[in-house]
Design an enzyme around this catalytic site. Structure first.
Site, PDB file in Angstrom:
ATOM      1  N   GLY A 169       2.277  73.316  32.105  1.00 41.04           N
ATOM      2  CA  GLY A 169       1.874  74.032  33.313  1.00 41.04           C
ATOM      3  C   GLY A 169       0.477  73.602  33.728  1.00 41.04           C
ATOM      4  O   GLY A 169       0.013  72.506  33.405  1.00 41.04           O
ATOM      5  N   GLY A 170      -0.200  74.519  34.413  1.00 40.12           N
ATOM      6  CA  GLY A 170      -1.555  74.225  34.893  1.00 40.12           C
ATOM      7  C   GLY A 170      -2.509  73.891  33.761  1.00 40.12           C
ATOM      8  O   GLY A 170      -3.561  73.286  33.979  1.00 40.12           O
ATOM      9  N   GLY A 404      -8.721  37.567  46.658  1.00 36.14           N
ATOM     10  CA  GLY A 404      -9.413  38.858  46.655  1.00 36.14           C
ATOM     11  C   GLY A 404      -9.714  39.319  45.245  1.00 36.14           C
ATOM     12  O   GLY A 404     -10.723  39.989  44.995  1.00 36.14           O
ATOM     13  N   ALA A 405      -8.832  38.958  44.313  1.00 40.33           N
ATOM     14  CA  ALA A 405      -9.027  39.396  42.935  1.00 40.33           C
ATOM     15  C   ALA A 405     -10.308  38.781  42.348  1.00 40.33           C
ATOM     16  O   ALA A 405     -10.961  39.385  41.495  1.00 40.33           O
ATOM     17  CB  ALA A 405      -7.818  39.022  42.094  1.00 40.33           C
TER      18      ALA A 405
HETATM   19  C1  HXC Z   1       1.744  84.788  24.886  1.00 45.43           C
HETATM   20  C2  HXC Z   1       2.878  83.302  23.574  1.00 45.43           C
HETATM   21  C3  HXC Z   1       2.869  82.350  24.612  1.00 45.43           C
HETATM   22  C4  HXC Z   1       2.221  82.699  25.829  1.00 45.43           C
HETATM   23  C5  HXC Z   1       3.868  81.486  22.931  1.00 45.43           C
HETATM   24  N1  HXC Z   1       3.526  82.733  22.570  1.00 45.43           N
HETATM   25  N2  HXC Z   1       3.489  81.247  24.186  1.00 45.43           N
HETATM   26  N3  HXC Z   1       2.326  84.511  23.718  1.00 45.43           N
HETATM   27  N4  HXC Z   1       1.681  83.932  25.917  1.00 45.43           N
HETATM   28  N5  HXC Z   1       2.143  81.846  26.833  1.00 45.43           N
HETATM   29  C6  HXC Z   1       3.757  83.355  21.271  1.00 45.43           C
HETATM   30  C7  HXC Z   1       5.212  83.637  21.028  1.00 45.43           C
HETATM   31  O1  HXC Z   1       5.556  84.877  21.539  1.00 45.43           O
HETATM   32  C8  HXC Z   1       5.252  83.633  19.513  1.00 45.43           C
HETATM   33  O2  HXC Z   1       4.751  84.853  19.034  1.00 45.43           O
HETATM   34  C9  HXC Z   1       4.241  82.600  19.131  1.00 45.43           C
HETATM   35  O3  HXC Z   1       3.411  82.445  20.277  1.00 45.43           O
HETATM   36  C10 HXC Z   1       4.849  81.250  18.830  1.00 45.43           C
HETATM   37  O4  HXC Z   1       5.752  80.937  19.853  1.00 45.43           O
HETATM   38  P1  HXC Z   1       7.234  80.431  19.549  1.00 45.43           P
HETATM   39  O5  HXC Z   1       7.971  80.509  20.825  1.00 45.43           O
HETATM   40  O6  HXC Z   1       7.798  81.143  18.371  1.00 45.43           O
HETATM   41  O7  HXC Z   1       6.947  78.925  19.122  1.00 45.43           O
HETATM   42  P2  HXC Z   1       7.793  77.640  19.453  1.00 45.43           P
HETATM   43  O8  HXC Z   1       9.220  77.850  19.185  1.00 45.43           O
HETATM   44  O9  HXC Z   1       7.101  76.538  18.740  1.00 45.43           O
HETATM   45  O10 HXC Z   1       7.624  77.387  21.018  1.00 45.43           O
HETATM   46  C11 HXC Z   1       6.355  77.121  21.532  1.00 45.43           C
HETATM   47  C12 HXC Z   1       6.399  77.147  23.069  1.00 45.43           C
HETATM   48  C13 HXC Z   1       7.064  78.459  23.532  1.00 45.43           C
HETATM   49  C14 HXC Z   1       7.237  75.943  23.541  1.00 45.43           C
HETATM   50  C15 HXC Z   1       4.990  76.989  23.579  1.00 45.43           C
HETATM   51  O11 HXC Z   1       6.421  79.547  22.863  1.00 45.43           O
HETATM   52  C16 HXC Z   1       6.955  78.688  24.987  1.00 45.43           C
HETATM   53  O12 HXC Z   1       7.750  78.152  25.761  1.00 45.43           O
HETATM   54  N6  HXC Z   1       6.000  79.533  25.388  1.00 45.43           N
HETATM   55  C17 HXC Z   1       5.815  79.892  26.779  1.00 45.43           C
HETATM   56  C18 HXC Z   1       5.218  78.762  27.511  1.00 45.43           C
HETATM   57  C19 HXC Z   1       4.893  79.131  28.923  1.00 45.43           C
HETATM   58  O13 HXC Z   1       5.817  79.248  29.764  1.00 45.43           O
HETATM   59  N7  HXC Z   1       3.616  79.367  29.182  1.00 45.43           N
HETATM   60  C20 HXC Z   1       3.157  79.663  30.464  1.00 45.43           C
HETATM   61  C21 HXC Z   1       3.004  78.320  31.151  1.00 45.43           C
HETATM   62  S1  HXC Z   1       2.289  78.481  32.709  1.00 45.43           S
HETATM   63  P3  HXC Z   1       5.248  85.511  17.651  1.00 45.43           P
HETATM   64  O14 HXC Z   1       4.529  86.810  17.579  1.00 45.43           O
HETATM   65  O15 HXC Z   1       6.728  85.631  17.747  1.00 45.43           O
HETATM   66  O16 HXC Z   1       4.840  84.546  16.589  1.00 45.43           O
HETATM   67  C22 HXC Z   1       0.690  78.300  32.385  1.00 45.43           C
HETATM   68  C23 HXC Z   1      -0.104  78.412  33.612  1.00 45.43           C
HETATM   69  C24 HXC Z   1      -1.472  77.898  33.412  1.00 45.43           C
HETATM   70  O17 HXC Z   1       0.261  78.149  31.326  1.00 45.43           O
HETATM   71  C25 HXC Z   1      -2.105  77.924  34.755  1.00 45.43           C
HETATM   72  C26 HXC Z   1      -3.429  77.307  34.779  1.00 45.43           C
HETATM   73  C27 HXC Z   1      -3.997  77.257  36.155  1.00 45.43           C
END
Ligand code: HXC
Length: 510
Positions: A169-170, A404-405
């Site tokens: 993402g971002g 040019g290069a």
């Molecule tokens: C809160 C999160 C989290 C998040 C993971 N966790 N991502 N908690 N916010 N964004 C937590 C999970 O709940 C879990 O907690 C622990 O971290 C580990 O995650 P798992 O899913 O068990 O690990 P894994 O299977 O390795 O998968 C990792 C992952 C997946 C691929 C990153 O967790 C995932 O898809 N997370 C969401 C990603 C996402 O959509 N993020 C937002 C993106 S948008 P527990 O307690 O069970 O251990 C963004 C915008 C930024 O970031 C903008 C900037 C301008």
């Protein structure tokens, strides 16, 4: 008193445990180090000073108030790399998946502010699920605060991103704003939208590795500079990279003692250029034989291989090396090569690193893809970068410098300071064959005549002396003396100063 001190140690121990032993074990099982272990590898032994170990998040939604983990998913502070201070933020995947909360962002911003004030590099180690979902827009604001600091720090302190887990993402835009990105194979992924969203929107099916794995970003997109097999190799690489760089734009790059004589001659270079001008040779051989102790620290080696970029040292002083590579696309400049080299040249200029350019370029790569892809716009980036660079610039033409290069690749016209050519250099609008076919179209059926025209063109232009007569080349040098001549020129240029026109900033063709 003793009890109070013991309580402090207990609090510290709890913070060091992050998300708990079972999550640390899970991290290890995946072949990954923890945030703190990574810092230990990065820094000189016992030099790390941690900040904000007791910071906690302030979220009271989704039951978050009941789950507090001191440090809030990122380890921050400073240490030394070969004795020089470096700041770090290292995301802890064991704590809420390393996700970025408001407090987490504040910790990152604190070290970034300190680094900018002091003039020290920042290394950001990314291993995160992105925005802390429970915090919503507060988290997005936190990313914004980090981005602003990335931009403010650009060109002032070196910024290095190490991707050691998810970065999606971002969140990818903080690393993208930094100077160098290092990834770990299989373990790190970077994409703006993940495989599921891609499938929904474009119906393309692809997994994380195929979409944004290390091999994609080091060979296809050019987002990352290098990828390594594991965390330790990646972090040791970052240490080596830092050794070439100044702490900030206020201090010169470090000078390392060199045992390589500045007078060293390399007789083998006298036979490097093949008889046939269309036969490739490895420009890396020349670079390795010129820089101190044959150490060339190449960047983006697997991306746009038709141009080489990297750091070396001459007489102990860091230099940025750019070289056309005849073994790939005959060393032509294409879109990717132009962008790769332009960004490198601009980095060197920001941080007062002299630029050493080795030229063997038959021109810009022809083709519909190149034209439609904007080679005009992208080639202009390299032209712009070489021209605006005010650091010492030394150029050596080994063979072709066409069209040019020729102008673009650190020519005298782009204000290079010292321009050398080997006797094998051909500084011309184009090669003999192409030129004769245009100039003598009516003779094309007459082999004898074409051969004569070609010979006469070669005699006139396929050499460095036409350029030498105009002072575009300062000297035609023996290949074996290349290192010696470069050493002398660099020493002469040490106190170079250039006054550039006053302006807010130039309008680089993006
Ligand atoms: C809160 C999160 C989290 C998040 C993971 N966790 N991502 N908690 N916010 N964004 C937590 C999970 O709940 C879990 O907690 C622990 O971290 C580990 O995650 P798992 O899913 O068990 O690990 P894994 O299977 O390795 O998968 C990792 C992952 C997946 C691929 C990153 O967790 C995932 O898809 N997370 C969401 C990603 C996402 O959509 N993020 C937002 C993106 S948008 P527990 O307690 O069970 O251990 C963004 C915008 C930024 O970031 C903008 C900037 C301008």
């Amino acid at each position: 008193m003793r009890r109070i001190v013991e309580a402090l140690e207990e609090k510290r121990a709890l913070a060091r445990l992050g998300g708990g032993q079972h999550r640390i074990d899970a991290q290890h099982k995946r072949g990954k180090l923890t945030a703190r272990e990574r810092i230990e590898v990065l820094f000189d032994p016992n030099s790390f000073e941690e900040w904000d170990m007791f910071v906690e998040h302030r979220c009271i939604d989704f039951g978050m108030e009941a789950t507090q983990i001191p440090g809030d998913g990122v380890v921050t502070g400073y240490g030394t790399v070969n004795g020089r201070p470096v700041f770090v933020h290292s995301q802890d995947f064991t704590v809420f998946g390393g996700s970025l909360s408001e407090s987490h962002a504040e910790k990152i911003c604190k070290v970034m502010d300190a680094a900018l004030k002091i003039g020290a590099p920042v290394v950001g180690i990314n291993d995160s699920g992105g925005a802390r979902i429970q915090e919503g827009v507060a988290s997005l604001g936190g990313y914004g605060d980090v981005f602003v600091r990335n931009v403010d720090s650009s060109g002032v302190i070196p910024q290095i991103s190490v991707i050691m887990g998810p970065c999606a993402g971002g969140a990818v835009y903080s690393p993208a704003l930094t100077d160098f990105i290092v990834m770990v194979k299989e373990e790190s992924h970077m994409f703006v939208t993940g495989p599921d969203v891609v499938k929904t929107v474009t119906h393309e099916e692809i997994d994380q590795e195929g979409l944004g794995g290390a091999s994609v970003h080091t060979t296809k997109s050019g987002v990352a500079d290098l990828a390594f097999d594991n965390d330790v190799e990646a972090l040791l690489y970052v240490r080596r990279l830092l050794n070439f760089l100044p702490s900030s734009n206020r201090t010169p790059p470090p000078v390392r003692p060199s045992f390589d004589s500045i007078d060293r001659i390399e007789p083998s270079l006298d036979t490097l250029i093949p008889e046939n001008p269309n036969t490739p040779y490895d420009m890396k051989e020349l670079i390795l034989k010129v820089v101190d102790e044959g150490l060339f620290f190449e960047l983006k080696p697997d991306y746009a291989g038709n141009i080489l970029t990297g750091f070396g040292r001459i007489n102990g002083q860091t230099v940025g090396v750019v070289g056309n590579q005849p073994t790939v696309l005959a060393g032509c400049l294409d879109i990717d090569a132009s962008i790769k080299a332009a960004r490198f040249v601009r980095f060197c200029d920001c941080f007062n690193i002299p630029i050493l350019t080795f030229v063997d370029v038959p021109g810009f790569l022809p083709g519909v893809n190149q034209e439609h892809g904007g080679i005009i716009r992208h080639g202009a980036k390299l032209l712009f970068a070489f021209t605006e660079a005010s650091v010492p610039k030394i150029t050596v033409i080994t063979r072709k410098a066409y069209g040019g290069a020729y102008d673009v690749m650190g020519s005298k016209h782009m204000r290079a300071d010292v321009n050398f050519a080997w006797p094998t250099a051909e500084v011309a609008v184009m090669g003999a064959k192409g030129a004769v076919e245009i100039l003598y179209r009516s003779d094309l059926g007459d082999k004898q005549k074409i051969a004569e025209h070609t010979e006469s063109y070669k005699a006139k232009f396929a050499n460095p002396f036409a350029a030498g007569r105009r002072g575009f080349i300062d000297d035609v040098i023996h290949p074996h003396s290349t290192r010696r001549r470069i050493c002398k020129a660099l020493t002469m240029l040490r106190n170079k100063q250039v006054e550039l026109p006053k302006r807010k900033h130039p309008n680089l063709p993006l």
